[in-house]
Design a protein around this motif. Structure first.
Motif, short mmCIF file in Angstrom:
data_model
loop_
_atom_site.label_atom_id
_atom_site.label_comp_id
_atom_site.label_asym_id
_atom_site.label_seq_id
_atom_site.Cartn_x
_atom_site.Cartn_y
_atom_site.Cartn_z
N THR B 125 -1.47 12.40 43.58
CA THR B 125 -1.80 11.26 42.48
C THR B 125 -2.46 11.68 41.41
OG1 THR B 125 -4.07 10.86 43.35
CG2 THR B 125 -1.98 9.54 44.49
N PRO B 126 -2.57 10.83 40.33
CA PRO B 126 -3.33 11.29 38.91
C PRO B 126 -4.74 11.49 39.47
CG PRO B 126 -1.80 9.37 38.51
CD PRO B 126 -1.63 9.55 40.17
N GLU B 127 -5.33 10.75 40.42
CA GLU B 127 -6.72 11.05 40.70
C GLU B 127 -6.86 12.42 41.36
OE1 GLU B 127 -5.07 8.22 41.53
OE2 GLU B 127 -5.97 7.14 40.02
N ASP B 128 -5.78 12.90 42.18
CA ASP B 128 -5.60 14.25 42.83
C ASP B 128 -5.60 15.31 41.83
OD1 ASP B 128 -5.60 13.26 45.60
OD2 ASP B 128 -3.56 13.15 45.42
N ALA B 129 -4.86 15.16 40.94
CA ALA B 129 -4.54 15.83 39.50
C ALA B 129 -5.91 16.28 38.85
CB ALA B 129 -3.38 15.42 38.92
N ALA B 130 -6.63 15.14 38.51
CA ALA B 130 -7.92 15.22 37.86
C ALA B 130 -8.87 16.10 38.73
CB ALA B 130 -8.42 13.64 37.74
N PHE B 131 -8.69 15.77 40.32
CA PHE B 131 -9.73 16.40 41.03
C PHE B 131 -9.45 17.94 41.03
CE2 PHE B 131 -10.77 18.50 45.02
CZ PHE B 131 -12.15 18.06 45.32
N PHE B 132 -8.06 18.36 41.16
CA PHE B 132 -7.83 19.97 41.06
C PHE B 132 -7.85 20.36 39.78
CE2 PHE B 132 -5.71 18.49 45.24
CZ PHE B 132 -6.66 19.25 46.23
N GLY B 133 -7.80 19.58 38.64
CA GLY B 133 -7.78 19.81 37.29
C GLY B 133 -6.26 20.62 37.04
N VAL B 134 -5.34 19.85 37.48
CA VAL B 134 -4.02 20.20 37.11
C VAL B 134 -3.16 18.96 36.54
CG1 VAL B 134 -3.90 22.12 38.93
CG2 VAL B 134 -3.24 19.74 39.33
N SER B 135 -2.04 19.48 35.76
CA SER B 135 -1.41 18.21 35.30
C SER B 135 0.36 18.10 35.97
CB SER B 135 -1.33 18.43 33.79
OG SER B 135 -0.84 19.57 33.34
N ASP B 136 1.00 17.27 35.81
CA ASP B 136 2.21 17.02 36.15
C ASP B 136 3.16 18.32 35.48
OD1 ASP B 136 4.42 15.63 37.61
OD2 ASP B 136 5.29 14.88 35.51
N LYS B 137 3.98 18.74 36.29
CA LYS B 137 4.85 19.94 36.04
C LYS B 137 4.12 21.19 35.81
CE LYS B 137 8.24 16.92 33.68
NZ LYS B 137 8.95 16.53 34.98
N GLN B 138 2.94 21.31 35.95
CA GLN B 138 2.34 22.58 36.02
C GLN B 138 2.67 23.49 37.15
OE1 GLN B 138 -2.24 22.41 35.20
NE2 GLN B 138 -2.35 24.42 35.91
N ILE B 139 2.69 24.70 36.71
CA ILE B 139 2.92 25.74 38.00
C ILE B 139 1.91 26.47 38.40
CG2 ILE B 139 4.29 27.69 38.68
CD1 ILE B 139 6.19 25.31 37.83
N VAL B 140 1.67 26.28 39.78
CA VAL B 140 0.20 26.95 40.22
C VAL B 140 0.75 27.91 41.43
CG1 VAL B 140 -0.82 24.89 39.58
CG2 VAL B 140 0.15 25.07 42.02
N SER B 141 -0.37 28.49 41.96
CA SER B 141 -0.02 29.28 43.05
C SER B 141 -0.92 28.68 44.21
CB SER B 141 -0.36 30.83 43.00
OG SER B 141 0.28 31.41 41.89
N VAL B 142 -0.36 28.83 45.59
CA VAL B 142 -0.99 28.09 46.58
C VAL B 142 -1.26 29.25 47.80
CG1 VAL B 142 -0.98 26.24 48.46
CG2 VAL B 142 -0.19 25.77 46.10
N LYS B 143 -2.36 29.30 48.21
CA LYS B 143 -2.59 30.29 49.47
C LYS B 143 -2.64 29.33 50.88
CE LYS B 143 -5.72 33.57 50.92
NZ LYS B 143 -7.36 34.69 50.66
N ALA B 144 -1.72 29.97 51.59
CA ALA B 144 -1.68 29.35 52.85
C ALA B 144 -2.45 30.18 53.70
CB ALA B 144 -0.08 29.23 53.31
N ASN B 145 -3.32 29.80 54.43
CA ASN B 145 -3.84 30.35 55.66
C ASN B 145 -3.43 30.10 56.79
OD1 ASN B 145 -6.09 31.47 53.79
ND2 ASN B 145 -6.82 29.65 53.63
N THR B 146 -2.30 30.73 57.26
CA THR B 146 -1.60 30.78 58.18
C THR B 146 -1.36 31.84 59.07
OG1 THR B 146 0.29 31.17 56.98
CG2 THR B 146 -0.16 28.69 57.28
N GLY B 147 -0.38 31.73 60.14
CA GLY B 147 -0.24 33.17 60.81
C GLY B 147 0.23 34.29 60.13
N ARG B 148 0.82 34.00 59.15
CA ARG B 148 1.32 35.13 58.31
C ARG B 148 0.87 34.80 56.84
NH1 ARG B 148 7.81 35.59 59.66
NH2 ARG B 148 7.81 37.86 60.42
#
Lengths: 189, 189
Positions: B125-148
């Motif tokens: 949501t726009p509220e989430d985007a404000a929280f994360f400091g990102v905007s629509d169509k922005q390319i980001v990286s996401v770290k997954a803390n998983t089995g691998r």
């Protein structure tokens, strides 16, 4: 020498003992080299087997030469289709893993254990290890500059004078990175 | 509120137009909600179709509601098994992509285009985007803390008041991360 590491995709495959080979392909059967692999002395074989799991079956090539234990390396996609839950393990570390039924033209073998998803790894020589500043069994991260850029964590370094420099990932990992064609990665630790 | 994002795995699925639905399931056919999805108003349907490609076929669920264009979202593993070469695209961006034949109980549709591997993305949501400091169509990286453990690059942020916070990856990406059960990631930009 560059800081780049060739990333190779390993499709599902089987390692077999001499005994299993003879059960599947007949007394006196030998493996026939179809294609040399990057690791010295290792080769993909003409021989294929059918892997049978609780939910499905598929075919896989044998990689030679014969080894001291049977081992099947699957992607987690393969494992799901076959109906087995396989852990992510280093090659050879098969205690407590599920088995599969292997079917060849002359017979079949029901493995007690040996089905794994291979832990992603880099083969390298001691000279490579010195160059990269890493050691045997060290866990590193590798950035793949591919169609879908990824940084693989949990990559284990394996050092031996018998190896050649190459990183091995499975087909899920390769597809997740869209690693098509000849692709390279770099250690980012 | 935490800085963590639920990572959900999308298995292969199909979006259909009302017209395609009626061709596949008969005049007046409607979609039947089997399970609500995380995105408001979206649901997995009881209706399944057979996807037929040059090399193979498989089944896939329809996701509802109906859309303005037919679209099939595959993993690259699925695409290889079907014998199509699909690009990694955002949903809706299907110009020039291959089609597949869709087969239902009442008829079949040969798509001119619409088969893609979905580009990994985060709905917010726009509220989430404000929280994360990102905007629509922005390319980001996401770290997954998983089995691998993995860091996914090339993750596109999609912002709409109609969305709920969730990252979507395909089955190859999920398996590459061994993302079993309920898993979370964090934006590392």
């Amino acid at each position: 020498m560059e800081k780049k590491i060739l990333i190779e995709t390993s499709a599902r495959h089987v390692h077999v003992t001499k005994e299993t080979l003879e059960t599947l392909f007949g007394k006196g059967a030998e493996l026939h080299n179809k294609k040399d692999l990057s690791q010295p002395g290792q080769f993909a074989c003409e021989e294929k087997v059918t892997l049978v799991g609780p939910k499905g079956q598929t075919t896989a090539s044998i990689l030679g030469p014969c080894r001291p234990a049977d081992q099947v390396e699957l992607s987690l996609t393969d494992a799901r289709a076959l109906g087995v839950s396989v852990p992510v393990r280093e090659s050879g570390d098969i205690a407590g893993t599920p088995g599969l039924k292997l079917v060849g033209p002359a017979g079949e073998v029901t493995m007690k254990e040996g089905a794994i998803a291979a832990k992603r790894h880099i083969h390298m020589t001691p000279e490579d290890a010195a160059f990269f500043g890493v050691s045997d069994k060290q866990i590193v991260s590798v950035k793949a500059n591919t169609g879908r850029s990824l940084i693989f964590g949990d990559v284990v370094v394996r050092v031996s004078p018998k190896f050649a420099l190459a990183m091995h990932i499975d087909t899920d990992e390769s597809n997740a990175a869209a690693a098509l064609g000849t692709v390279y990665g770099e250690i980012v630790k």
